[in-house]
Design an enzyme around this catalytic site. Sequence first.
Site, PDB file in Angstrom:
ATOM      1  N   SER A 128       0.834  -1.205   0.000  1.00  0.00           N
ATOM      2  CA  SER A 128       0.000   0.000   0.000  1.00  0.00           C
ATOM      3  C   SER A 128       0.863   1.245   0.000  1.00  0.00           C
ATOM      4  O   SER A 128       2.028   1.204   0.345  1.00  0.00           O
ATOM      5  CB  SER A 128      -0.916   0.011   1.210  1.00  0.00           C
ATOM      6  OG  SER A 128      -1.667   1.217   1.202  1.00  0.00           O
ATOM      7  N   LYS A 182      -4.809  -6.714   2.586  1.00  0.00           N
ATOM      8  CA  LYS A 182      -4.646  -5.520   1.721  1.00  0.00           C
ATOM      9  C   LYS A 182      -5.995  -5.144   1.112  1.00  0.00           C
ATOM     10  O   LYS A 182      -6.337  -3.969   1.000  1.00  0.00           O
ATOM     11  CB  LYS A 182      -3.592  -5.790   0.636  1.00  0.00           C
ATOM     12  CG  LYS A 182      -3.518  -4.726  -0.469  1.00  0.00           C
ATOM     13  CD  LYS A 182      -3.163  -3.371   0.076  1.00  0.00           C
ATOM     14  CE  LYS A 182      -2.786  -2.285  -0.921  1.00  0.00           C
ATOM     15  NZ  LYS A 182      -3.398  -2.160  -2.177  1.00  0.00           N
ATOM     16  N   HIS A 185      -7.952  -3.475   3.748  1.00  0.00           N
ATOM     17  CA  HIS A 185      -7.355  -2.137   3.889  1.00  0.00           C
ATOM     18  C   HIS A 185      -7.973  -1.191   2.854  1.00  0.00           C
ATOM     19  O   HIS A 185      -8.404  -0.084   3.177  1.00  0.00           O
ATOM     20  CB  HIS A 185      -5.832  -2.218   3.701  1.00  0.00           C
ATOM     21  CG  HIS A 185      -5.177  -0.896   3.399  1.00  0.00           C
ATOM     22  ND1 HIS A 185      -5.258  -0.305   2.158  1.00  0.00           N
ATOM     23  CD2 HIS A 185      -4.459  -0.055   4.176  1.00  0.00           C
ATOM     24  CE1 HIS A 185      -4.615   0.859   2.192  1.00  0.00           C
ATOM     25  NE2 HIS A 185      -4.123   1.027   3.409  1.00  0.00           N
ATOM     26  N   ASN A 186      -8.024  -1.635   1.607  1.00  0.00           N
ATOM     27  CA  ASN A 186      -8.586  -0.772   0.562  1.00  0.00           C
ATOM     28  C   ASN A 186     -10.069  -0.512   0.805  1.00  0.00           C
ATOM     29  O   ASN A 186     -10.557   0.590   0.554  1.00  0.00           O
ATOM     30  CB  ASN A 186      -8.390  -1.408  -0.818  1.00  0.00           C
ATOM     31  CG  ASN A 186      -6.970  -1.268  -1.313  1.00  0.00           C
ATOM     32  OD1 ASN A 186      -6.040  -1.150  -0.531  1.00  0.00           O
ATOM     33  ND2 ASN A 186      -6.789  -1.294  -2.616  1.00  0.00           N
ATOM     34  N   GLU A 189     -10.341   2.073   3.305  1.00  0.00           N
ATOM     35  CA  GLU A 189     -10.002   3.340   2.635  1.00  0.00           C
ATOM     36  C   GLU A 189     -11.258   3.918   1.949  1.00  0.00           C
ATOM     37  O   GLU A 189     -11.506   5.125   2.025  1.00  0.00           O
ATOM     38  CB  GLU A 189      -8.888   3.032   1.635  1.00  0.00           C
ATOM     39  CG  GLU A 189      -8.396   4.165   0.777  1.00  0.00           C
ATOM     40  CD  GLU A 189      -7.351   3.629  -0.240  1.00  0.00           C
ATOM     41  OE1 GLU A 189      -6.430   2.870   0.157  1.00  0.00           O
ATOM     42  OE2 GLU A 189      -7.470   3.965  -1.421  1.00  0.00           O
ATOM     43  N   ARG A 287     -20.398   5.270  -4.356  1.00  0.00           N
ATOM     44  CA  ARG A 287     -19.651   5.553  -5.592  1.00  0.00           C
ATOM     45  C   ARG A 287     -20.482   5.124  -6.800  1.00  0.00           C
ATOM     46  O   ARG A 287     -20.517   5.821  -7.809  1.00  0.00           O
ATOM     47  CB  ARG A 287     -18.314   4.806  -5.603  1.00  0.00           C
ATOM     48  CG  ARG A 287     -17.317   5.383  -4.633  1.00  0.00           C
ATOM     49  CD  ARG A 287     -15.904   4.908  -4.986  1.00  0.00           C
ATOM     50  NE  ARG A 287     -14.993   5.145  -3.887  1.00  0.00           N
ATOM     51  CZ  ARG A 287     -13.677   4.945  -3.956  1.00  0.00           C
ATOM     52  NH1 ARG A 287     -13.130   4.486  -5.071  1.00  0.00           N
ATOM     53  NH2 ARG A 287     -12.896   5.199  -2.914  1.00  0.00           N
TER      54      ARG A 287
HETATM   55  P1  NDP Z   1       0.055  -1.369 -14.106  1.00  0.00           P
HETATM   56  O1  NDP Z   1      -0.968  -2.036 -13.279  1.00  0.00           O
HETATM   57  O2  NDP Z   1      -0.377  -0.272 -15.009  1.00  0.00           O
HETATM   58  O3  NDP Z   1       0.820  -2.501 -14.970  1.00  0.00           O
HETATM   59  C1  NDP Z   1       1.773  -2.167 -15.950  1.00  0.00           C
HETATM   60  C2  NDP Z   1       2.938  -3.142 -15.929  1.00  0.00           C
HETATM   61  O4  NDP Z   1       2.460  -4.478 -16.159  1.00  0.00           O
HETATM   62  C3  NDP Z   1       3.940  -2.842 -17.002  1.00  0.00           C
HETATM   63  O5  NDP Z   1       5.226  -3.085 -16.514  1.00  0.00           O
HETATM   64  C4  NDP Z   1       3.561  -3.840 -18.077  1.00  0.00           C
HETATM   65  O6  NDP Z   1       4.606  -4.152 -18.956  1.00  0.00           O
HETATM   66  C5  NDP Z   1       3.206  -5.031 -17.254  1.00  0.00           C
HETATM   67  N1  NDP Z   1       2.387  -5.999 -17.949  1.00  0.00           N
HETATM   68  C6  NDP Z   1       1.080  -5.875 -18.313  1.00  0.00           C
HETATM   69  N2  NDP Z   1       0.661  -6.988 -18.940  1.00  0.00           N
HETATM   70  C7  NDP Z   1       1.706  -7.842 -18.969  1.00  0.00           C
HETATM   71  C8  NDP Z   1       1.907  -9.163 -19.470  1.00  0.00           C
HETATM   72  N3  NDP Z   1       0.904  -9.833 -20.053  1.00  0.00           N
HETATM   73  N4  NDP Z   1       3.122  -9.719 -19.342  1.00  0.00           N
HETATM   74  C9  NDP Z   1       4.124  -9.051 -18.741  1.00  0.00           C
HETATM   75  N5  NDP Z   1       3.998  -7.814 -18.236  1.00  0.00           N
HETATM   76  C10 NDP Z   1       2.819  -7.220 -18.352  1.00  0.00           C
HETATM   77  O7  NDP Z   1       1.263  -0.819 -13.196  1.00  0.00           O
HETATM   78  P2  NDP Z   1       1.284  -0.146 -11.755  1.00  0.00           P
HETATM   79  O8  NDP Z   1       2.706   0.182 -11.512  1.00  0.00           O
HETATM   80  O9  NDP Z   1       0.262   0.937 -11.599  1.00  0.00           O
HETATM   81  O10 NDP Z   1       0.833  -1.310 -10.761  1.00  0.00           O
HETATM   82  C11 NDP Z   1       1.537  -2.535 -10.656  1.00  0.00           C
HETATM   83  C12 NDP Z   1       0.797  -3.449  -9.697  1.00  0.00           C
HETATM   84  O11 NDP Z   1       0.769  -2.820  -8.420  1.00  0.00           O
HETATM   85  C13 NDP Z   1      -0.665  -3.694 -10.058  1.00  0.00           C
HETATM   86  O12 NDP Z   1      -1.002  -5.012  -9.734  1.00  0.00           O
HETATM   87  C14 NDP Z   1      -1.424  -2.738  -9.200  1.00  0.00           C
HETATM   88  O13 NDP Z   1      -2.738  -3.191  -8.926  1.00  0.00           O
HETATM   89  C15 NDP Z   1      -0.575  -2.730  -7.941  1.00  0.00           C
HETATM   90  N6  NDP Z   1      -0.666  -1.534  -7.119  1.00  0.00           N
HETATM   91  C16 NDP Z   1      -0.749  -0.300  -7.675  1.00  0.00           C
HETATM   92  C17 NDP Z   1      -0.830   0.823  -6.876  1.00  0.00           C
HETATM   93  C18 NDP Z   1      -0.885   2.168  -7.485  1.00  0.00           C
HETATM   94  O14 NDP Z   1      -1.013   3.156  -6.742  1.00  0.00           O
HETATM   95  N7  NDP Z   1      -0.776   2.305  -8.809  1.00  0.00           N
HETATM   96  C19 NDP Z   1      -0.830   0.734  -5.412  1.00  0.00           C
HETATM   97  C20 NDP Z   1      -0.675  -0.602  -4.932  1.00  0.00           C
HETATM   98  C21 NDP Z   1      -0.614  -1.671  -5.761  1.00  0.00           C
HETATM   99  P3  NDP Z   1       4.818  -3.309 -20.332  1.00  0.00           P
HETATM  100  O15 NDP Z   1       5.603  -2.102 -19.951  1.00  0.00           O
HETATM  101  O16 NDP Z   1       5.583  -4.227 -21.219  1.00  0.00           O
HETATM  102  O17 NDP Z   1       3.468  -2.961 -20.867  1.00  0.00           O
END
Ligand code: NDP
Length: 475
Positions: A128, A182, A185-186, A189, A287
């Site tokens: 988180s 987690k 937690h959300n 939130e 929401r």
């Molecule tokens: P995203 O959820 O937008 O995911 C993008 C990433 O996933 C890129 O690196 C992308 O690679 C990769 N990806 C997508 N599809 C595939 C695939 N089929 N094979 C391999 N790689 C793949 O990124 P975030 O950084 O926002 O979040 C990452 C994780 O963290 C998620 O699970 C999210 O739910 C979690 N999270 C996010 C938070 C936030 O505030 N954003 C907070 C807490 C958790 P490529 O560059 O090649 O497209």
Amino acid sequence: AKAQIGVTGLAVMGSNIARNFARHGYTVALHNRSIAKTDALLENHGGDGNFIRTETVAEFVAALERPRRVLIMVKAGDATDAVIEELADAMEPGDIIIDGGNALYTDTIRREAAMSARGLNFVGAGISGGEEGALNGPSIMPGGPAESYESLGPLLESIAAQVDGEPCCTHIGPDGSGHFVKMVHNGIEYADMQLIGEAYDLMRKALDMPVSEIADVFRDWNTTELESYLIEITAEVLSQVDDETGKPLVDVIVDAAGQKGTGRWTVKSALDLGIPTTGIAEAVFARALSSATDQRVAARGLSSGNLGSAPADRESFVNDIKTALYASKVVAYAQGFDQIAAGSAEYGWDVDRGALATIWRGGCIIRAQFLNRIREAYHDDPALPSLLLAPYFREAVEVGIDSWRRVVSTATLLGIPVPAFSSSLSYYDGLRAERLPAALTQGLRDFFGAHTYQRIDKEGTFHTLWSGDRSEVTE
Ligand code: NDP
């Protein structure tokens, strides 16, 4: 030299966590499906520490010291399964795969079982704190086998947020427990944000306060027992003026709240577990109502009936709202912690709720002063039947109950929706009630479906012959 940790999935979360590891002196192997993100990270932040650039999964796995530790930070869902498969084929028994994405806990249970059958350690870790937390110290909720925490724990604890010298990271329990907590937690939130929204709406509509003054109220509340990240940023958002129109930004933002799904998951799980997590449910539904744009437009002319008059004393009503907010927040957390206890019992996780409150004190969106009180409550009584029964919370709610009732009744008389405030108060009244109308429900169920009932004065199961002579029989 080899890397102590590898991160695959270098979008905003993954790259910030990789940088966080590097800044703490770890050598970090980097991998992303498309090489562009890896190179962008190295170009912009390569100076943060030691990174190893890799292009293929084989190179990535080869760059890691054993037992290998790989953190997956990709889009939750099918992408996670695809990446796990690829990694598992390249890794060896004893290696550790950590999924730090927002996975559904049942997926984590399934993945853990599959990896464990292949001799790999699989750790579903809730992370988180958003992108800022990922870089400067998140709250980390790792599940999975206890043995893997021995090798992984020190790394995660060092990059986690620290509060009073304690890391905001602890082993939660087996398999899906980390992602489960987690998820809750959300959900909490969501409830927190809904309660804040209702407090703001009341100040606006019942007291006709300008947005800038409401911002000041939240700033002031942030110096009290309500002190928390969400209250702090509420003051910030309300203070923001739109450049283009000169209006408060909040007045030019469309009033339709989005959601990515973790609140909905929490409520679905609460329904399955039979736990009345009403605060979170109302927040998710609020929401949904806000986003029902066509219906809302069509309903705009519906009558409000005769409305009551606004509270006479502004200052005292603002105080009432503050108290109602606090009491409702206690209810939302009490319900969330009940759900965690129920999930823990259902899956045999043995989650320590006091330890959980401890790691939520920093690095996460719901971080708050308040969590110290929850930690103390579970420390004093690990088997506490409800947070509402802990002496501190019991007293806080008792002191504020009159204010809480005034706020809910005033809102009702003024036609201002307060689903979270009012359902929390109803929950509290329901919990403390000597008798509930559930006795009538049982009578009705017995009437139409012969579902039977129990009596308060005798052991056994009974049924009334409703369509016969209405005598009572023992089942
Ligand atoms: P995203 O959820 O937008 O995911 C993008 C990433 O996933 C890129 O690196 C992308 O690679 C990769 N990806 C997508 N599809 C595939 C695939 N089929 N094979 C391999 N790689 C793949 O990124 P975030 O950084 O926002 O979040 C990452 C994780 O963290 C998620 O699970 C999210 O739910 C979690 N999270 C996010 C938070 C936030 O505030 N954003 C907070 C807490 C958790 P490529 O560059 O090649 O497209």
